[in-house]
Design a protein around this motif. Structure first.
Motif, PDB file in Angstrom:
ATOM      1  N   LYS A 104       2.562   1.659  -3.450  1.00 47.10           N
ATOM      2  CA  LYS A 104       1.551   1.913  -4.473  1.00 47.10           C
ATOM      3  C   LYS A 104       1.081   3.365  -4.446  1.00 47.10           C
ATOM      4  O   LYS A 104       1.011   4.017  -5.493  1.00 47.10           O
ATOM      5  N   TYR A 105       0.809   3.885  -3.282  1.00 46.07           N
ATOM      6  CA  TYR A 105       0.310   5.250  -3.185  1.00 46.07           C
ATOM      7  C   TYR A 105       1.425   6.286  -3.198  1.00 46.07           C
ATOM      8  O   TYR A 105       1.240   7.404  -3.672  1.00 46.07           O
ATOM      9  N   GLU A 148       0.823  -1.207   0.000  1.00 41.50           N
ATOM     10  CA  GLU A 148       0.000   0.000   0.000  1.00 41.50           C
ATOM     11  C   GLU A 148       0.856   1.256   0.000  1.00 41.50           C
ATOM     12  O   GLU A 148       0.553   2.229  -0.687  1.00 41.50           O
TER      13      GLU A 148
END
Length: 511
Positions: free
Chosen positions: A112-113, A109
Motif C-alpha cells: 500500500k505504501y 502495508e
C-alpha cells in the motif's frame, strides 16, 4: 397431443440443448467465488475461466521483490492500460527492489505504501476485482494473501478537447465536453473553483455498469430536486446504458411530452452557468452530452452568446427567438387556414396574387403545404445524416433545383414555398437542438387544425398548447416558470437581457 407436439418441436429445434447451454452458462458464472483466495493458482484459474475467449485480457505472473514469498499476478486489459507506465512505474518497482522482505503480516502495508495505493483500492471481494479490471485498471494478486490491489494506469483513450460541432460557438470558449467522465468533471472544475461544488458518483446499467456523476453547488441547488434525482437514478433498471438519452427517458417527469424536460449541452461554460442558477448537472461516462435539471422553457429561448455581447443586442436576439418560435410553429397552418376559410382577411392586391399563383395548382392548399413540409423534413434529415462534404450539395439541389422544377411543373405555388421555407428557416433561430423536433410536430398539428377548421381551430390549438406547457413539470418545477406562475423579480433576465452588473443571484430563474 399438446405434449407430443411440444416434444417434437423441442427435438427439431434442440430446445433442450439450448436450455442446458443457458443453464450451463449460468452455472459457469455462479462458480465464481465471492472472496479473493490466498492461493495464487486458484485466483488465476478463476480469472482464466471468467475471461475465457478474451484475447485482450493479459494475465501476467512475475516475481515479487524476493523469491521466497515473491509470486504475484497482474491482470489488465491491454488497450486500456499504458504499457510504458506499467513497465516503468509498476513492474520495475515490484521486481527490482530485492532489499524488501515480505511476510504475511506486512504484505498489505508494504504494498500500500510502496505503490501509493489508497485504502478503497484494496479489495477482498472478487466481483470488485473484476469490475476494476473491466474499468481499465491493473489488479495485483499476491500469493499467500487474500486481498487484491487496484492500480490506475489507464491509457489516454478518446479524442482531444475540441469545439462542439452541434452547438456552434460565435463568441466565448471553444472547448467542448468529451466522452471522458473525469475530463468533463475537470472542465467544470476549472471554471467553478469552489469547495461548495459537490460531486456524487452512481453506477447505472446491470451489464454495462456505466459511471454517472451529478454535480451541484451546495446551498444553491434545491435539496428537494437533489433528493428526487437520487431516487430516480437509483430506480433505473436497465441492462445497458450507452448514451445520455437512456438517462433522460428514465428520469423525466412525463415520458410522453413533446417538449424537452431535461436540458442538454456540450459546452462546459453552459453547464457551469447552470450550476449557478441552482441546477444539477448530470455527466455520463462515454457521452459528450451533459444534462441539466430542472429544465425550463425559457432556457431554450436563450443562448450562451447572450452573455458574451452587449445586452441590447442580446435582448433583440431573444425577441427574435420568441417570434421565430411562433412563426415556425404557426405560419403554415395560419396561411392555409386564411386562404381556405378566411379570404376576406386578405388584402385585395395580395388576394389577386395568391389566386393567380394557385390558378394552375391541382392540389388543395392543405395537401400542397403538407407535401412541402414532408419534403422539407426529409431534406433536413438527409442533410443531417449525409457526409459534410455533400451537405451543401444536397441543400442546393433541394432548395433550388427541386423547388424551381416543382414550380415550373405546376405542382406547388411559389408563395407556398416561401411560407414553408421561411417557417423552416425560423426554426434555426432557436439555439437548442431539442426544440427542433418539438416545433416540427407542433407545426404539423397547427397545419391540420388550420387546414380543416380555419382560425377557430388555430385559436383553440394555441390555447391547448398554452395549457399543455403551463401544466408541465420538471422535477416539480413549473416548466413555464417564471412566466407562469409569473414572478416579476425573476423575469428581469427572461425576455430582456439585463446588464451583467445587475444580474446577481436574486435575479436567477430558480434561486
Amino acid at each position: 397431443m399438446v405434449i407430443t407436439i411440444k416434444s417434437i418441436l423441442r427435438s427439431i429445434f434442440s430446445l433442450n440443448d439450448s436450455k442446458s447451454d443457458i443453464t450451463k452458462d449460468h452455472n459457469h458464472t455462479d462458480n465464481i467465488p465471492q472472496n479473493v483466495s490466498n492461493i495464487l493458482e486458484e485466483n488465476e484459474k478463476y480469472l482464466r475461466e471468467i475471461f475465457s475467449n478474451c484475447f485482450d485480457i493479459t494475465i501476467r505472473k512475475i516475481s515479487l521483490f524476493d523469491l521466497k514469498l515473491g509470486r504475484c499476478l497482474l491482470v489488465y486489459i491491454n488497450e486500456m492500460v499504458d504499457e510504458k507506465h506499467l513497465e516503468n512505474n509498476l513492474i520495475s518497482k515490484l521486481t527490482t527492489n530485492s532489499n524488501l522482505v515480505l511476510d504475511e503480516a506486512s504484505i498489505e502495508e508494504t504494498i500500500k505504501y510502496y505503490l501509493g495505493i489508497r485504502e478503497n483500492n484494496i479489495f477482498s471481494n472478487f466481483p470488485e476485482c473484476i469490475d476494476s479490471i473491466l474499468n481499465g485498471k491493473v489488479v495485483l494478486f499476491i500469493d499467500n494473501f487474500n486481498k487484491a490491489f487496484s492500480i490506475n494506469l489507464k491509457s489516454k483513450l478518446g479524442r482531444e478537447i475540441s469545439e462542439p460541432k452541434v452547438e456552434s460557438v460565435l463568441r466565448g470558449p471553444r472547448d467542448g465536453f468529451t466522452e471522458s467522465l473525469a475530463q468533463n468533471i475537470a472542465l467544470i472544475r476549472t471554471r467553478v473553483r469552489n469547495s461548495k461544488l459537490k460531486t456524487e458518483l452512481f453506477n447505472i446499467g446491470r451489464e454495462t455498469k456505466t459511471d454517472l456523476a451529478i454535480m451541484y453547488l451546495s446551498g444553491t441547488a434545491d435539496e428537494k430536486v437533489l433528493t428526487e434525482l437520487r431516487e430516480r437514478l437509483n430506480k433505473i433498471n436497465l441492462e445497458a446504458v450507452i448514451d445520455s438519452n437512456y438517462i433522460i427517458e428514465n428520469i423525466e417527469d412525463d415520458y410522453l411530452t413533446l417538449f424537452p424536460l431535461v436540458f442538454r449541452t456540450e459546452r462546459p461554460d453552459v453547464a457551469s452557468m447552470k450550476l449557478f442558477e441552482g441546477k444539477v448537472v448530470i455527466i455520463l461516462n462515454n457521452s459528450p452530452v451533459v444534462l441539466s435539471i430542472p429544465s425550463l422553457f425559457i432556457e431554450y429561448m436563450q443562448s450562451p452568446e447572450d452573455y458574451y455581447m452587449k445586452y441590447f443586442f442580446s435582448t433583440l436576439n431573444r425577441f427574435i427567438r420568441y417570434l421565430s418560435f411562433f412563426v415556425s410553429s404557426m405560419l403554415p397552418g395560419l396561411y392555409v387556414g386564411i386562404i381556405s376559410f378566411h379570404q376576406e382577411l386578405i388584402p385585395t392586391s395580395l388576394a389577386i396574387t395568391i389566386i393567380t399563383a394557385r390558378s394552375h395548382i391541382p392540389l388543395p392548399a392543405f395537401f400542397e403545404c403538407l407535401v412541402l413540409l414532408i419534403a422539407y423534413e426529409t431534406l433536413r434529415e438527409a442533410g443531417a445524416r449525409m457526409p459534410r462534404q455533400l451537405g451543401q450539395t444536397l441543400s442546393i439541389v433541394g432548395t433550388l433545383i427541386i423547388g424551381d422544377a416543382a414550380i415550373n411543373a405546376g405542382l406547388v405555388s411559389a408563395l407556398m414555398i416561401v411560407v414553408v421555407a421561411f417557417s423552416g428557416t425560423a426554426l434555426f433561430a432557436i439555439s437548442s437542438q431539442e426544440m427542433y423536433t418539438a416545433i416540427s410536430i407542433v407545426r404539423f398539428i397547427f397545419l391540420i387544425l388550420g387546414g380543416f377548421t380555419g382560425m377557430v381551430g388555430l385559436i383553440c390549438g394555441m390555447l391547448i398548447l398554452d395549457i399543455y406547457l403551463v401544466s408541465r413539470r420538471s422535477f416539480g418545477i413549473p416548466y413555464m416558470y417564471p412566466l407562469c406562475p409569473f414572478n416579476l423579480s425573476k423575469n428581469r433576465d427572461v425576455l430582456l437581457r439585463i446588464p451583467l452588473w445587475k444580474l446577481d443571484k436574486k435575479n436567477r430563474p430558480l434561486r
